[in-house]
Scaffold this motif. Structure first.
Motif, PDB file in Angstrom:
ATOM      1  N   UNK A 259       0.826  -1.202   0.000  1.00 36.06           N
ATOM      2  CA  UNK A 259       0.000   0.000   0.000  1.00 36.06           C
ATOM      3  C   UNK A 259       0.862   1.254   0.000  1.00 36.06           C
ATOM      4  N   UNK A 260       1.957   1.239   0.748  1.00 30.37           N
ATOM      5  CA  UNK A 260       2.863   2.393   0.765  1.00 30.37           C
ATOM      6  C   UNK A 260       3.405   2.686  -0.631  1.00 30.37           C
ATOM      7  N   UNK A 261       3.751   1.623  -1.362  1.00 28.76           N
ATOM      8  CA  UNK A 261       4.269   1.805  -2.720  1.00 28.76           C
ATOM      9  C   UNK A 261       3.174   2.307  -3.655  1.00 28.76           C
ATOM     10  N   UNK A 262       1.950   1.877  -3.411  1.00 27.48           N
ATOM     11  CA  UNK A 262       0.839   2.380  -4.225  1.00 27.48           C
ATOM     12  C   UNK A 262       0.627   3.876  -3.990  1.00 27.48           C
ATOM     13  N   UNK A 263       0.822   4.303  -2.741  1.00 29.65           N
ATOM     14  CA  UNK A 263       0.634   5.713  -2.399  1.00 29.65           C
ATOM     15  C   UNK A 263       1.798   6.557  -2.919  1.00 29.65           C
ATOM     16  N   UNK A 264       3.018   6.023  -2.766  1.00 28.75           N
ATOM     17  CA  UNK A 264       4.211   6.744  -3.217  1.00 28.75           C
ATOM     18  C   UNK A 264       5.022   5.838  -4.156  1.00 28.75           C
ATOM     19  N   UNK A 265       4.596   5.712  -5.391  1.00 31.58           N
ATOM     20  CA  UNK A 265       5.221   4.754  -6.310  1.00 31.58           C
ATOM     21  C   UNK A 265       6.648   5.086  -6.723  1.00 31.58           C
ATOM     22  N   UNK A 266       7.125   6.273  -6.380  1.00 31.32           N
ATOM     23  CA  UNK A 266       8.496   6.641  -6.733  1.00 31.32           C
ATOM     24  C   UNK A 266       9.390   6.768  -5.503  1.00 31.32           C
ATOM     25  N   UNK A 267       8.967   6.207  -4.391  1.00 27.15           N
ATOM     26  CA  UNK A 267       9.757   6.248  -3.165  1.00 27.15           C
ATOM     27  C   UNK A 267      10.658   5.013  -3.112  1.00 27.15           C
ATOM     28  N   UNK A 268      11.961   5.158  -3.358  1.00 27.16           N
ATOM     29  CA  UNK A 268      12.834   3.981  -3.440  1.00 27.16           C
ATOM     30  C   UNK A 268      12.966   3.228  -2.122  1.00 27.16           C
ATOM     31  N   UNK A 269      12.834   3.930  -1.002  1.00 22.17           N
ATOM     32  CA  UNK A 269      12.931   3.250   0.289  1.00 22.17           C
ATOM     33  C   UNK A 269      11.739   2.335   0.514  1.00 22.17           C
ATOM     34  N   UNK A 270      10.549   2.825   0.203  1.00 19.63           N
ATOM     35  CA  UNK A 270       9.364   1.986   0.329  1.00 19.63           C
ATOM     36  C   UNK A 270       9.441   0.802  -0.634  1.00 19.63           C
ATOM     37  N   UNK A 271       9.906   1.056  -1.844  1.00 19.60           N
ATOM     38  CA  UNK A 271      10.014  -0.018  -2.833  1.00 19.60           C
ATOM     39  C   UNK A 271      11.025  -1.069  -2.374  1.00 19.60           C
ATOM     40  N   UNK A 272      12.142  -0.609  -1.808  1.00 18.33           N
ATOM     41  CA  UNK A 272      13.152  -1.545  -1.314  1.00 18.33           C
ATOM     42  C   UNK A 272      12.617  -2.406  -0.189  1.00 18.33           C
ATOM     43  N   UNK A 273      11.875  -1.798   0.752  1.00 21.08           N
ATOM     44  CA  UNK A 273      11.294  -2.571   1.845  1.00 21.08           C
ATOM     45  C   UNK A 273      10.218  -3.528   1.330  1.00 21.08           C
ATOM     46  N   UNK A 274       9.473  -3.074   0.329  1.00 17.67           N
ATOM     47  CA  UNK A 274       8.462  -3.940  -0.293  1.00 17.67           C
ATOM     48  C   UNK A 274       9.140  -5.159  -0.929  1.00 17.67           C
ATOM     49  N   UNK A 275      10.289  -4.934  -1.548  1.00 21.03           N
ATOM     50  CA  UNK A 275      11.033  -6.046  -2.157  1.00 21.03           C
ATOM     51  C   UNK A 275      11.435  -7.070  -1.109  1.00 21.03           C
ATOM     52  N   UNK A 276      11.906  -6.600   0.032  1.00 22.25           N
ATOM     53  CA  UNK A 276      12.286  -7.513   1.113  1.00 22.25           C
ATOM     54  C   UNK A 276      11.068  -8.303   1.592  1.00 22.25           C
ATOM     55  N   UNK A 277       9.949  -7.597   1.770  1.00 20.33           N
ATOM     56  CA  UNK A 277       8.733  -8.266   2.229  1.00 20.33           C
ATOM     57  C   UNK A 277       8.278  -9.329   1.229  1.00 20.33           C
ATOM     58  N   UNK A 278       8.399  -9.030  -0.053  1.00 23.20           N
ATOM     59  CA  UNK A 278       8.060 -10.026  -1.072  1.00 23.20           C
ATOM     60  C   UNK A 278       8.961 -11.256  -0.946  1.00 23.20           C
ATOM     61  N   UNK A 279      10.242 -11.027  -0.779  1.00 23.25           N
ATOM     62  CA  UNK A 279      11.194 -12.134  -0.627  1.00 23.25           C
ATOM     63  C   UNK A 279      10.834 -13.002   0.573  1.00 23.25           C
ATOM     64  N   UNK A 280      10.487 -12.361   1.691  1.00 24.29           N
ATOM     65  CA  UNK A 280      10.166 -13.120   2.896  1.00 24.29           C
ATOM     66  C   UNK A 280       8.841 -13.863   2.776  1.00 24.29           C
ATOM     67  N   UNK A 281       8.042 -13.491   1.788  1.00 26.18           N
ATOM     68  CA  UNK A 281       6.810 -14.222   1.502  1.00 26.18           C
ATOM     69  C   UNK A 281       6.972 -15.161   0.305  1.00 26.18           C
ATOM     70  N   UNK A 282       8.241 -15.475   0.003  1.00 25.78           N
ATOM     71  CA  UNK A 282       8.569 -16.436  -1.071  1.00 25.78           C
ATOM     72  C   UNK A 282       8.073 -15.994  -2.439  1.00 25.78           C
ATOM     73  N   UNK A 283       8.107 -14.701  -2.679  1.00 21.13           N
ATOM     74  CA  UNK A 283       7.726 -14.157  -3.984  1.00 21.13           C
ATOM     75  C   UNK A 283       8.971 -13.528  -4.616  1.00 21.13           C
ATOM     76  N   UNK A 284       9.933 -14.372  -4.915  1.00 24.67           N
ATOM     77  CA  UNK A 284      11.246 -13.880  -5.323  1.00 24.67           C
ATOM     78  C   UNK A 284      11.266 -13.235  -6.704  1.00 24.67           C
ATOM     79  N   UNK A 285      10.446 -13.707  -7.613  1.00 20.16           N
ATOM     80  CA  UNK A 285      10.404 -13.080  -8.933  1.00 20.16           C
ATOM     81  C   UNK A 285       9.910 -11.642  -8.826  1.00 20.16           C
ATOM     82  N   UNK A 286       8.857 -11.445  -8.034  1.00 22.30           N
ATOM     83  CA  UNK A 286       8.340 -10.095  -7.832  1.00 22.30           C
ATOM     84  C   UNK A 286       9.339  -9.244  -7.046  1.00 22.30           C
TER      85      UNK A 286
END
Length: 221
Positions: A61-88
């Motif tokens: 949701x944070x990335x949806x609100x601020x789609x150009x925020x690299x910090x939010x995107x980076x944290x979102x990437x980590x969260x995806x990895x921890x949920x076994x969504x490595x391609x995303x």
């Protein structure tokens, strides 16, 4: 009122009362569903109590609100990895890097991710880029050495460890070489998700292993 609730939630989290903190963030978000600070802090708190899917949803949701925020995107990437969504996760790491191509942390965090998923050559290339941008990042240099070891590059790894030791002021006792030189190792592939979060889910993640300080509870701009 929402700011008071958020502050109470932050105070709870600083005292490791994450569940109680989440309750305060929930109350704040009932008033303002897209409040950046409340979402960010709740995402972090969810990660601390192993509610990783809920944490992922907040970071999304944070990335949806601020789609150009690299910090939010980076944290979102980590969260995806921890949920076994490595391609995303790989896509999001790349997006964060494209937004901040001169930020060495972007390369280091993606390198750490690549190492965990078995792409050691890719991790090595990213660590090289991170170190080129920040030649005094002792942990990135040390972690590069660990990857070099995995790839069988013993001499290169030795030089990386020596350089890392020099930067942090560690000098092995040459007269007592019974113990191996200490290394600042990242979590292995079998590491718990909590250990990975400590390493990656902060702006200074590779340098500060996840303490909940005042700065960590402020949304990244």
């Amino acid at each position: 009122m929402s700011l008071e609730l958020i502050q109470k939630g932050v105070d709870c989290c600083r005292n490791n009362a994450y569940e109680k903190g989440i309750e305060f963030f929930n109350s704040a978000l009932k008033e303002y569903p897209d409040h950046i600070e409340a979402l960010y802090n709740r995402a972090r708190a969810y990660s601390k109590v192993d509610e990783l899917e809920k944490s992922l949803n907040d970071f999304k949701r944070l990335v949806e609100i601020q789609p150009l925020n690299p910090s939010f995107i980076g944290d979102y990437a980590v969260a995806l990895h921890l949920n076994n969504k490595n391609d995303e996760a790989s896509i999001q790491f790349e997006k964060a890097l494209q937004l901040e191509p001169e930020n060495p942390y972007r390369y280091s965090s993606r390198a750490f991710f690549k190492d965990r998923i078995g792409d050691h050559e890719g991790a090595l290339l990213d660590y090289d880029k991170a170190i080129a941008l920040d030649p005094e990042d002792a942990i990135a240099i040390n972690n590069r050495g660990l990857v070099e070891e995995k790839l069988g590059y013993a001499e290169r790894a030795k030089k990386s460890f020596e350089k890392s030791n020099d930067l942090v002021g560690y000098k092995p006792d040459v007269e007592k070489e019974i113990k191996p030189e200490p290394k600042i190792e990242p979590p292995k592939a079998s590491a718990t998700k909590a250990e990975v979060l400590k390493t990656l889910l902060t702006k200074d993640g590779l340098k500060d292993f996840g303490k909940f300080t005042a700065n960590l509870f402020k949304p990244k701009k």
